[in-house]
Design an enzyme around this catalytic site. Structure first.
Site, PDB file in Angstrom:
ATOM      1  N   GLY A 108       6.581  -5.406   0.330  1.00 22.93           N
ATOM      2  CA  GLY A 108       7.696  -5.202  -0.599  1.00 22.93           C
ATOM      3  C   GLY A 108       7.288  -5.214  -2.056  1.00 22.93           C
ATOM      4  O   GLY A 108       8.135  -5.279  -2.941  1.00 22.93           O
ATOM      5  N   ASN A 134      10.802  -1.555  10.102  1.00 22.36           N
ATOM      6  CA  ASN A 134      11.445  -2.875  10.085  1.00 22.36           C
ATOM      7  C   ASN A 134      12.566  -2.815   9.047  1.00 22.36           C
ATOM      8  O   ASN A 134      12.311  -2.835   7.850  1.00 22.36           O
ATOM      9  CB  ASN A 134      10.397  -3.937   9.712  1.00 22.36           C
ATOM     10  N   LYS A 142      14.784  -4.960   8.393  1.00 23.88           N
ATOM     11  CA  LYS A 142      15.121  -6.274   7.826  1.00 23.88           C
ATOM     12  C   LYS A 142      16.646  -6.427   7.743  1.00 23.88           C
ATOM     13  O   LYS A 142      17.352  -5.926   8.603  1.00 23.88           O
ATOM     14  CB  LYS A 142      14.429  -6.461   6.471  1.00 23.88           C
ATOM     15  N   SER A 190       3.926  -2.188   2.154  1.00 24.59           N
ATOM     16  CA  SER A 190       4.119  -1.051   1.245  1.00 24.59           C
ATOM     17  C   SER A 190       3.537   0.270   1.769  1.00 24.59           C
ATOM     18  O   SER A 190       3.041   1.087   0.997  1.00 24.59           O
ATOM     19  CB  SER A 190       3.578  -1.370  -0.152  1.00 24.59           C
ATOM     20  N   HIS A 244       6.864 -12.649  11.704  1.00 20.42           N
ATOM     21  CA  HIS A 244       6.880 -11.963  10.417  1.00 20.42           C
ATOM     22  C   HIS A 244       6.750 -12.995   9.298  1.00 20.42           C
ATOM     23  O   HIS A 244       7.294 -14.099   9.399  1.00 20.42           O
ATOM     24  CB  HIS A 244       8.167 -11.143  10.252  1.00 20.42           C
ATOM     25  N   GLU A 273      -0.190  -7.807   8.190  1.00 21.10           N
ATOM     26  CA  GLU A 273       0.601  -7.563   6.994  1.00 21.10           C
ATOM     27  C   GLU A 273       0.227  -8.547   5.889  1.00 21.10           C
ATOM     28  O   GLU A 273       0.740  -9.679   5.860  1.00 21.10           O
ATOM     29  CB  GLU A 273       2.098  -7.720   7.302  1.00 21.10           C
ATOM     30  N   GLU A 304       8.140 -13.314   6.550  1.00 22.32           N
ATOM     31  CA  GLU A 304       9.419 -13.802   6.011  1.00 22.32           C
ATOM     32  C   GLU A 304      10.007 -14.886   6.910  1.00 22.32           C
ATOM     33  O   GLU A 304      10.623 -15.844   6.437  1.00 22.32           O
ATOM     34  CB  GLU A 304      10.391 -12.619   5.827  1.00 22.32           C
TER      35      GLU A 304
END
Ligand code: PGA
Length: 251
Positions: free
Chosen positions: A173, A9, A11, A213, A95, A167, A97
């Protein structure tokens, strides 16, 4: 059919030249024959990356999002139909985010899933709990509920075209990865809940990826778990050698 998948991904990273270099590096690199590779790239580069990796039958391109309406006056947005019309096969939906920064809740995510499936895209549906929920010990119930509110409204046929990506938000991250045991616990619980709702065949056929991660140094351990069928990889998918190592981490 359940498959091993290494999905990157990207991003909102890479300028055009960096994106091409990355896609070429993955296309030309040595990849595990036992797995599929999916690159979720910025929309602007979908066509070009597709052209770069198109000759590889184990590498696919994904969009990172699609809009929840079929078409219309939604300036700046991209529809499932548009993605499908340029030959894209996969799309990330839900996702964390997008849930957090764009307020995407269950109703919108369900609409996106339905539109994606209508247009023959294969959704990679992301789910995962925040840190406070993990600390409270209610993480399994929280993530199962995310599935119940969206995926569980689909038909069994539709479900056989879904990939799930678990996730945990506290691991995205942050450099902090869930242990392989924590990943396995959640994946097993999700598969069991899918089996309860849709039957064993659907549950056993579903690829459930872990994200948060993942890097070359921990991928082998995480991917070795029985219910972990691969990874959705952010930061570590932006470096060719690192991501190739992850792709080659399946036993
Ligand atoms: P990360 O991101 O690998 O950089 O933690 C994963 C993701 O958000 O998909």
């Amino acid at each position: 059919m359940r498959k091993n998948i290494a999905a990157g991904n990207w991003k909102m990273n890479c300028d055009f030249n960096e994106a091409i270099d990355l896609a070429e590096g993955i296309a030309e690199g040595k990849r595990n024959e036992k797995s599929l590779t999916i690159l979720a790239v910025p929309s602007l580069y979908l066509n070009k990356v597709q052209a770069v990796v198109g000759a590889e039958d184990d590498v696919f391109v994904a969009a990172q999002n699609c809009h929840h309406m079929e078409s219309g006056a939604y300036t700046g947005e991209i529809s499932a139909k548009m993605l499908s019309s340029i030959g894209i096969r996969y799309v990330l939906i839900g996702h964390s985010e997008r849930r957090e920064y764009f307020n995407e809740g269950s109703a919108i995510l369900e609409a996106k899933l339905r539109l994606a499936l209508d247009h023959r895209l294969l959704p990679i549906y992301c789910c995962g709990e925040p840190l406070d929920v993990r600390k409270s010990g209610n993480h399994v119930a929280y993530v199962v509920k995310q599935l119940e509110e969206t995926l569980f409204k689909l038909s069994a046929d539709d479900m056989s075209n879904i990939i799930v990506a678990y996730e945990p938000i506290w691991a995205i991250g942050t450099g902090e990865t869930a242990s392989s045991e924590q990943a396995q616990e959640m994946h097993q619980a999700l598969r069991a809940s899918i089996a309860d709702r849709f039957g064993n065949d659907v549950a056993e056929g579903m690829s459930i990826l872990y994200g948060g991660s993942v890097k070359a140094a921990n991928a082998k351990d995480i991917f070795s778990k029985k219910d972990v069928d691969g990874g959705l990889v952010g930061g570590a998918s932006l470096k060719v050698d690192e991501f190739l190592n992850i792709i080659n981490s399946f036993e």
